[in-house]
Design an enzyme around this catalytic site. Structure first.
Site, mmCIF file in Angstrom:
data_model
loop_
_atom_site.group_PDB
_atom_site.id
_atom_site.type_symbol
_atom_site.label_atom_id
_atom_site.label_comp_id
_atom_site.label_asym_id
_atom_site.label_seq_id
_atom_site.Cartn_x
_atom_site.Cartn_y
_atom_site.Cartn_z
ATOM 1 C CG ASN A 238 -0.194 -15.829 12.039
ATOM 2 O OD1 ASN A 238 0.334 -16.932 12.042
ATOM 3 N ND2 ASN A 238 0.062 -14.925 11.109
ATOM 4 C CB CYS B 48 0.510 -6.314 13.962
ATOM 5 S SG CYS B 48 1.745 -5.050 13.564
ATOM 6 N N GLY C 80 0.113 -20.275 18.379
ATOM 7 C CA GLY C 80 -0.839 -21.136 19.087
ATOM 8 C C GLY C 80 -0.834 -20.911 20.596
ATOM 9 C CE1 TYR D 203 1.593 -7.383 -3.985
ATOM 10 C CE2 TYR D 203 1.119 -6.059 -2.060
ATOM 11 C CZ TYR D 203 1.564 -7.232 -2.623
ATOM 12 O OH TYR D 203 1.967 -8.265 -1.810
ATOM 13 C CE LYS E 180 -6.355 -3.726 4.294
ATOM 14 N NZ LYS E 180 -6.352 -4.141 5.691
ATOM 15 C CG ASP F 89 -7.488 -7.209 6.627
ATOM 16 O OD1 ASP F 89 -6.498 -7.072 7.374
ATOM 17 O OD2 ASP F 89 -7.728 -6.432 5.687
ATOM 18 N NE ARG G 11 -2.362 -1.196 3.569
ATOM 19 C CZ ARG G 11 -1.850 -0.379 4.454
ATOM 20 N NH1 ARG G 11 -1.950 0.927 4.305
ATOM 21 N NH2 ARG G 11 -1.249 -0.845 5.528
ATOM 22 N NE ARG H 157 0.039 -8.607 2.550
ATOM 23 C CZ ARG H 157 -0.543 -8.195 3.674
ATOM 24 N NH1 ARG H 157 -1.643 -8.775 4.107
ATOM 25 N NH2 ARG H 157 -0.012 -7.222 4.385
ATOM 26 C CB SER I 202 -0.787 -3.542 7.930
ATOM 27 O OG SER I 202 -1.944 -2.797 7.602
ATOM 28 C CG HIS J 278 -7.184 -3.108 9.849
ATOM 29 N ND1 HIS J 278 -5.882 -2.703 10.029
ATOM 30 C CD2 HIS J 278 -7.126 -4.114 8.922
ATOM 31 C CE1 HIS J 278 -5.071 -3.412 9.244
ATOM 32 N NE2 HIS J 278 -5.803 -4.276 8.571
#
Ligand code: GTP
Ligand code: SPV
Ligand code: MN
Length: 601
Positions: free
Chosen positions: A269, A265, A509, A212, A221, A288, A73, A380, A263, A241
């Protein structure tokens, strides 16, 4: 246009206008079918934008390399074009709408020459929502079309649902690389001049020069955060977000948790985490973006407007995020700026031992020990969320899920403890408004610099951030006036480091241990100590069963260090001062109260 698949007069008129301006060779209406996907990906393989991966291992999956200048971005080139500059506020770039439109119209003139203009009807969130959120992207990038098919509900069904009258967000995109007759194309056309512009009053998006991610997949976004945040302010909801997850305890108690981290962070996950503690499960709803509206019950209900995952590749592997790896192994994915193996698979940093030879994201030979990484740090994967093996069935429910807790989090090497519970809603808003994080490769610019990133929305708030803070505070009134029904707020930091630079907390985890404490706190259980910054678990309150971790590290990761926090105070003062009169007085009061508590501690 007589043979068009819609009779929507405004849509048809807009397409005519854009075609007259940009002069594409042809116009293609996207229907979202498998045949169309096959045709477009075949064309992208033929043109060299995509490389087909080994169908045995990576069915229907592709490798893409961008131009090396078009990898993230571009916040410096992102604009909020409100009539009044004060509506964009101090955190956004601003240009007057007329001036921006004049500038970009000059750039758009003839910009699609030699190319196809694709009409991409899409819907953010389920099509059967009471008020479906439509958009139409016009783009000259077939890579964007293929990616939009993964990331959004897209095609004929959307056009049909729009009928001849539905409101939609017009989103215009061009890579800005017209072709002269006979001129050969490049694998990744783009332009050095880039504009990512938003017109909040007319709910329009104009993007130019980049192919992109967040610059070009305009449902993400641009629509679901910047434009939607303006609609949310006007209509009393939140466009954030945030990941959305379903956490189930061994006793079967379900908690829905949303989490805002900047972003790169940790949202993807955490959203698909595999718990390391027995009996707990995590299911994914979104990774997201969350749209949160009040239900009739006074609670905040969240939906994920997206249909795919556009996740950071490096660091993703069997040990850190096994569910992402399983999602990708089902195929139907596009990998951008990762490395290609000699046998048609992909590889990136963090995915076990590197093969002896790779083709890196720049298309060069790469061998282990090379001076530069094989994959761009913002490389990505783009993959359908429906393939996630731990997807919660609720992900597709237009009602969404009632949120029990909101996590704010950043990437901070010091100061911020592993987890802190806010005292109440306003304190939670204070924690979000002062959120800080080290910058990552997800945006062009320097990496590793601490900056304030309020609610992880710094690059995505479509209006004045001071008004945005007030809107958050006002949410307490929206919940049938019952603040007790609002989610509880927690602040997490998986990234605190020891003096020698290693992470103090194993993360991934193992973050399930923090989720367990949060669930206990929601139940009114779980031991916590009151500290000047909020409630922090006692060292014995975290379930560390089976975790091989140094006691001293656990104490260090939970520590509230008075000197570190006193050093934050002038930075928060400076940050709040940016917003002048628009900073809600209650947030100044929170800062004063924090200062007093630190002094008395
Ligand atoms: P965007 O898609 O840019 O909004 O990012 P995101 O918030 O979804 O971040 P993501 O989950 O993709 O994580 C970004 C990077 O942080 C990856 O390289 C991860 O491996 C790493 N990461 C995620 N969670 C943890 C964690 O708990 N501990 C550590 N040390 N790293 C993590
Ligand atoms: C982010 O930067 O927060 C992303 C990736 O999720 S992008 O879609 O490129 O904005
Ligand atoms: Mn993001």
């Amino acid at each position: 246009m007589s043979d068009t698949p819609t009779a929507h007069p405004e849509l048809l008129a807009w397409i005519d206008d854009v075609a007259a301006l940009t002069t594409p060779d042809r116009i293609v209406w996207c229907d979202g079918s498998t045949e169309e996907w096959t045709r477009i990906t075949d064309e992208l393989v033929a043109s060299g934008t995509l490389v087909r991966l080994d169908p045995g291992r990576r069915p229907n999956s592709f490798w893409a390399r961008t131009d090396p200048t078009d990898v993230a971005r571009v916040e410096e080139r992102t604009f909020i074009c409100s009539t009044d500059p004060d509506d964009a506020g101090p955190t956004n770039n601003w240009m007057a709408p007329d001036e921006m439109k004049a500038t970009m119209t000059r750039l758009y003139r003839g910009c699609m020459r030699g190319r196809t203009m694709y009409v991409v009807p899409f819907c953010m969130g389920p099509l059967d929502a009471p008020n479906p959120m439509f958009g139409v992207e016009l783009t000259d990038s077939p890579y964007v079309v293929a990616s939009m098919r993964i990331m959004t509900r897209m095609g004929s069904a959307v056009l049909d649902a729009m009928g001849a009258g539905a409101t939609f967000v017009p989103a215009l995109h061009s890579v800005g690389a017209p072709l002269a007759p006979g001129e050969a194309d490049v694998a990744w056309p783009c332009n050095d001049t880039k504009y990512i512009s938003h017109f909040p009053q007319t709910r329009e998006i104009w993007s130019y020069g980049s192919g992109y991610g967040g610059n070009s997949l305009l449902g993400k976004k641009c629509y679901a955060l910047r434009i939607a945040s303006v609609a949310a302010r006007d209509e009393g909801w939140l466009a954030e977000h945030m990941l959305i997850m379903k956490l189930t305890s061994p006793e079967g108690q379900v908690r829905y948790i949303a989490g805002a981290f900047p972003s790169a962070c940790g949202k993807t996950n955490l959203a698909m985490l595999e718990p390391t503690i027995a009996g707990w499960t995590v299911e994914t709803i979104g990774d997201d973006i969350a749209w949160m509206r009040f239900g009739a019950d006074g609670r905040l209900w969240a939906t994920n407007p997206e249909f795919g995952l556009f996740g950071v590749a490096p660091g993703t592997d069997r040990r850190t995020n096994p569910n992402a790896m399983r999602t990708l192994s089902r195929g139907n994915s596009i990998f951008t700026n990762v490395a290609l193996t000699d046998d048609g698979d992909i590889w990136w940093e963090g995915m076990g031992e590197p093969p002896a030879h790779l083709t890196d994201w720049r298309g060069q030979d790469w061998t282990p020990g090379a001076a530069t990484p094989s994959s761009h740090p913002n490389s990505r994967f783009c993959t359908p969320i429906g393939q996630c093996p731990v997807l919660a069935p609720e992900y597709d429910d237009p009602r969404g899920v009632p949120i029990d807790a909101i996590l704010f989090g950043g990437r901070r090497a010091t100061t911020i403890p592993l987890v802190t519970e806010a005292r109440d809603w306003v304190h939670g808003v204070y924690l979000g408004a002062t959120l800080s994080s080290e910058t990552t490769a997800a945006a062009a610019g320097r990496v590793g610099v601490v900056r304030r990133d309020p609610m992880a929305m710094l690059p995505f708030i479509g209006y004045h951030a001071g008004d945005y803070f007030q809107h958050w505070i006002d949410m307490a009134k929206g919940a049938t006036g019952d603040a007790e029904k609002l989610p509880k707020v927690f602040y997490v930091n998986w990234f605190r480091r020891a003096d020698d630079g290693r992470f103090l907390w194993p993360g991934f985890g193992e973050n399930s241990r923090v989720l367990k404490w949060i669930a206990e706190r929601l139940d009114g259980r779980g031991d916590a100590v009151e500290t000047p910054i909020g409630r922090v678990p006692t060292a014995s309150a975290l379930d560390l069963t089976g975790l091989d971790v140094d006691k001293a590290d656990v104490e260090a990761v939970l520590r509230v260090d008075r000197a570190e926090w006193e050093a934050e105070l002038p930075k928060v003062t400076e940050w709040f001062a940016k917003f002048g009169d628009k900073l809600p007085a209650v947030l100044w009061a929170e800062l004063d109260a924090l200062r007093a508590r630190l002094r008395d501690s």
